[in-house]
Write an enzyme that holds these catalytic residues in place. Structure first.
Site, mmCIF file in Angstrom:
data_model
loop_
_atom_site.group_PDB
_atom_site.id
_atom_site.type_symbol
_atom_site.label_atom_id
_atom_site.label_comp_id
_atom_site.label_asym_id
_atom_site.label_seq_id
_atom_site.Cartn_x
_atom_site.Cartn_y
_atom_site.Cartn_z
ATOM 1 N N GLN A 1 5.147 8.684 0.559
ATOM 2 C CA GLN A 1 3.951 9.132 -0.144
ATOM 3 C C GLN A 1 4.100 8.802 -1.625
ATOM 4 O O GLN A 1 5.076 9.200 -2.263
ATOM 5 C CB GLN A 1 3.766 10.647 0.035
ATOM 6 C CG GLN A 1 2.509 11.208 -0.589
ATOM 7 C CD GLN A 1 1.258 10.846 0.202
ATOM 8 O OE1 GLN A 1 1.314 10.689 1.414
ATOM 9 N NE2 GLN A 1 0.136 10.718 -0.504
ATOM 10 N N GLY B 1 2.229 8.232 -5.695
ATOM 11 C CA GLY B 1 1.429 9.037 -6.600
ATOM 12 C C GLY B 1 -0.058 8.885 -6.363
ATOM 13 O O GLY B 1 -0.832 9.788 -6.704
ATOM 14 N N LYS C 1 -0.959 0.248 2.198
ATOM 15 C CA LYS C 1 -1.117 1.280 1.177
ATOM 16 C C LYS C 1 -2.525 1.849 1.279
ATOM 17 O O LYS C 1 -3.514 1.127 1.124
ATOM 18 C CB LYS C 1 -0.871 0.672 -0.203
ATOM 19 C CG LYS C 1 -0.739 1.688 -1.317
ATOM 20 C CD LYS C 1 -0.331 0.987 -2.609
ATOM 21 C CE LYS C 1 -0.103 2.003 -3.714
ATOM 22 N NZ LYS C 1 0.294 1.334 -4.983
ATOM 23 N N ASP D 1 5.945 0.139 -15.565
ATOM 24 C CA ASP D 1 6.628 1.138 -14.712
ATOM 25 C C ASP D 1 7.790 0.475 -13.952
ATOM 26 O O ASP D 1 7.945 0.653 -12.744
ATOM 27 C CB ASP D 1 5.635 1.772 -13.744
ATOM 28 C CG ASP D 1 6.188 3.051 -13.112
ATOM 29 O OD1 ASP D 1 7.169 3.606 -13.663
ATOM 30 O OD2 ASP D 1 5.670 3.475 -12.059
#
Length: 654
Positions: A32, A34, A53, A142
């Site tokens: 899982q 964000g 996804k 990120d």
């Protein structure tokens, strides 16, 4: 109303919609994120594993459209590949390439830290992927071990472009985003920051974490971690090479203007010695030059070539394009697995600091072991006869192998015994070596049986060899004389218990040989016995006392003469004869007229007869007896109980 809403929610569930299940089969849940859940699925046509996804449509997911557009523009071997986009009323399904190696974070946690050689290889691939993004104005924002995946070969796949954005040259970013331990110091300033510089800082943190297993900036609170990041202080109590420490120090420079660009990282000493060439992009010929082989394969599946070319040219990322990309990925992976590595790629291994010379050792392979063991059994006279060689080959070890002393007398003779099953006994007779240059080969495929068909014709063979001689001396033989007894039917059967057919025939010939030798001995010995002094009594230590009259002599199989037969030829004198009371024994000129005279009277001395007449007579007898014996082998007669004349011997006079 609530019931209808629940049914509507179930019908609009991501895994209940036909748009997804018509092409993929859901296998499991990978995790899982964000912004949504990631599922593992299998493509129905190509059986390729993919990651789906699931992103729900909502006002909160403002970056959803940006992520999809960025993923469509990326096509690099070290970046996760977008395959298919399914847009529904409630959700958007993004079908991505599945990296079976998992996350880099899991690999580091499993091993504690990674070797410097592996860090070098993985970090180089990260730099190449990030350089590809920066050249197209894409900032990831990120970069962390959780977003760096590994494929089945251990290569890097950069993923998760949910926070990424696209900028123009010189544009400043103001949004604070990312993961705190990997954030650059300028992110905490509200004046804006350079997007490429923060990606380089994040690369330095990932490299430090791979090589040491620890994060460079740690703390229990947000403020503690922030202060360490702003100060740029980290521990150097790790055993790393100076070149690696130099790379880390340059990447973790607090001032972003002094921080190197991504294309400058490849020129560092720690990386510039490597000659690894990045693989070509998988989508280099997607638009204008589709692979003809894949077009033929898709034509067999029912797709039209015009439809395929249109989907690739417009980059629709529909079912047609997804099938083409999956088939091309499989073809590329198979081709790379067959190619041999280039010599320049061997430089990626660890460089030895010591001597390059290594001790060579010989590896013992199982295939080098012989399938059949070879035994070399030498005889006593082997050193004298250089030409002779005795060899035995076995698939199973024999129980007993007996070689006679006399078998090595003839030079140039070679005896070979081959077995496929372990024999019980192999013996060679003394008389086997009489013929020069003779070669005997005995082969056994089965162990010799205890009972033989030769038993049925034993009486006939005995009659042919023992009683059917055409010589004159055969009439002079007396069965009552114990010293001239060759063998009875009982001893005949004991001779046939062991050995092969060849050895059995040799036993007959040996018996005939002893018989004629004794006859020749009687012809050439004379004894002068004074009249009136003939002692008709048997000496007390004669053979008849040691052995009863009714007992028959046994013939040894496979050759050696029994000790008892040697005693018959030359027994000692009696005590009375040595004292002068017995007869004076000398050579005589004629054979005694009476066959019943005891042979103990003539055991003093023996003279060897001349060889020439002896051999002529022996071979004459052998020839006639052997021919009669061969004729008797053609028929199998029933066993007849025949009493040998030797069993009716008359006891000697006392």
């Amino acid at each position: 109303m609530k019931r209808w809403q629940v049914c509507q929610d179930l019908r609009s569930s991501p895994f209940q919609e036909d748009a997804l299940t018509d092409h993929y089969r859901i296998l499991a849940s990978l995790g899982q994120g964000g912004f949504g859940e990631v599922k593992l699925a299998s493509h129905l046509l190509t059986q390729t594993k993919v990651a789906i996804k699931v992103l729900p449509k909502s006002n909160k997911n403002l970056l959803l459209k940006s992520e999809i557009e960025i993923m469509k523009s990326l096509d690099h071997p070290h970046i996760i590949k977008l395959l298919h986009i399914i847009d529904t009323n409630e959700n958007i399904f993004i079908v991505l390439e599945h990296a079976v190696g998992g996350e880099l974070l899991t690999r580091i946690e499993d091993f504690g830290y990674l070797p410097e050689e592996e860090c070098n290889r993985l970090f180089r691939q990260m730099v190449l992927a990030l350089q590809y993004c920066h050249q197209r104005g894409i900032i990831h924002r990120d970069i962390k071990p959780e977003n760096i995946l590994l494929d089945h070969k251990g290569n890097v796949k950069l993923s998760d472009f949910g926070l990424s954005t696209k900028i123009v040259m010189g544009q400043k970013l103001t949004t604070l985003c990312g993961t705190l331990p990997y954030c650059a110091p300028e992110l905490f300033n509200l004046n804006g920051y350079d997007g490429q510089a923060i990606d380089v800082w994040s690369l330095g943190v990932v490299l430090y974490y791979m090589a040491t297993g620890c994060l460079p900036f740690q703390g229990f609170t947000y403020q503690a971690i922030k202060q360490k990041i702003l100060s740029g202080r980290y521990s150097v109590n790790f055993r790393l090479s100076p070149d690696l420490w130099d790379v880390i120090a340059k990447l973790l420079t607090v001032n972003p203007r002094e921080r190197p660009r991504v294309h400058e990282i490849l020129r560092f000493n720690w990386l510039k010695n490597e000659n690894e060439v990045s693989p070509s992009s998988l989508g280099g010929n997607t638009d204008s030059h589709p692979d003809p082989t894949i077009l033929v394969m898709m034509g067999d599946m029912g797709y039209e070539q015009g439809q395929i070319r249109e989907s690739l040219r417009e980059r629709k990322f529909d079912q047609v394009m997804a099938t083409y990309l999956m088939l091309r990925e499989k073809a590329c992976s198979e081709d790379k697995s067959i190619k041999t590595p280039h010599p320049t790629q061997c430089a990626q291994t660890l460089k030895s600091t010591g001597s390059t010379t290594e001790k060579q050792t010989t590896l013992r392979r199982g295939s080098s072991l012989p399938t059949l063991t070879t035994f070399y059994l030498p005889s006593k006279l082997e050193s004298l006869n250089k030409e002779k060689r005795t060899t035995m080959r076995h698939t199973m070890p024999p129980n007993l192998n007996c070689f006679n002393k006399s078998e090595s007398l003839n030079k140039g003779r070679r005896t070979i015994v081959s077995h496929t099953i372990s024999p019980t006994l192999n013996c060679f007779n003394k008389s086997e070596s009489l013929n020069k240059g003779k070669r005997t080969i005995v082969r056994h495929t089965m162990p010799p049986k205890k009972t033989s068909p030769v038993r049925r014709i034993c009486p006939r063979l005995h009659k042919s060899f023992g009683m059917g001689s055409a010589s004159e001396d055969s009439s002079k033989r007396n069965s009552s004389d114990p010293s001239l007894t060759i063998f009875s039917s009982q001893s005949f059967m004991s001779a046939f218990k062991y050995g092969s057919t060849y050895s059995k025939r040799k036993a007959f010939l040996q018996c005939i040989l002893h018989y004629h030798a004794s006859q020749e001995e009687d012809q050439y010995k004379t004894t002068i016995i004074p009249s009136g002094k003939l002692n008709t009594t048997v000496p007390p230590n004669s053979l008849q006392e040691d052995q009863p009259t009714g007992h028959l002599h046994n013939v040894l199989t496979a050759g050696a003469v029994d000790n008892r037969n040697l005693q018959e030829k030359s027994p000692p004198f009696s005590t009375t004869a040595t004292k002068g009371e017995g007869p004076a024994i000398k050579e005589r000129e004629s054979i005694p007229s009476s066959p019943r005279a005891p042979r103990e009277q003539f055991r003093g001395r023996s003279q060897t007869p001349p060889r020439a007449p002896f051999r002529r007579r022996v071979w004459k007898t052998l020839k006639s007896g052997f021919l009669k014996g061969l004729g008797s082998l053609c028929c199998c007669l029933p066993i007849q109980k025949k009493v040998h004349p030797a069993s009716n011997r008359v006891p000697p006079m006392k």
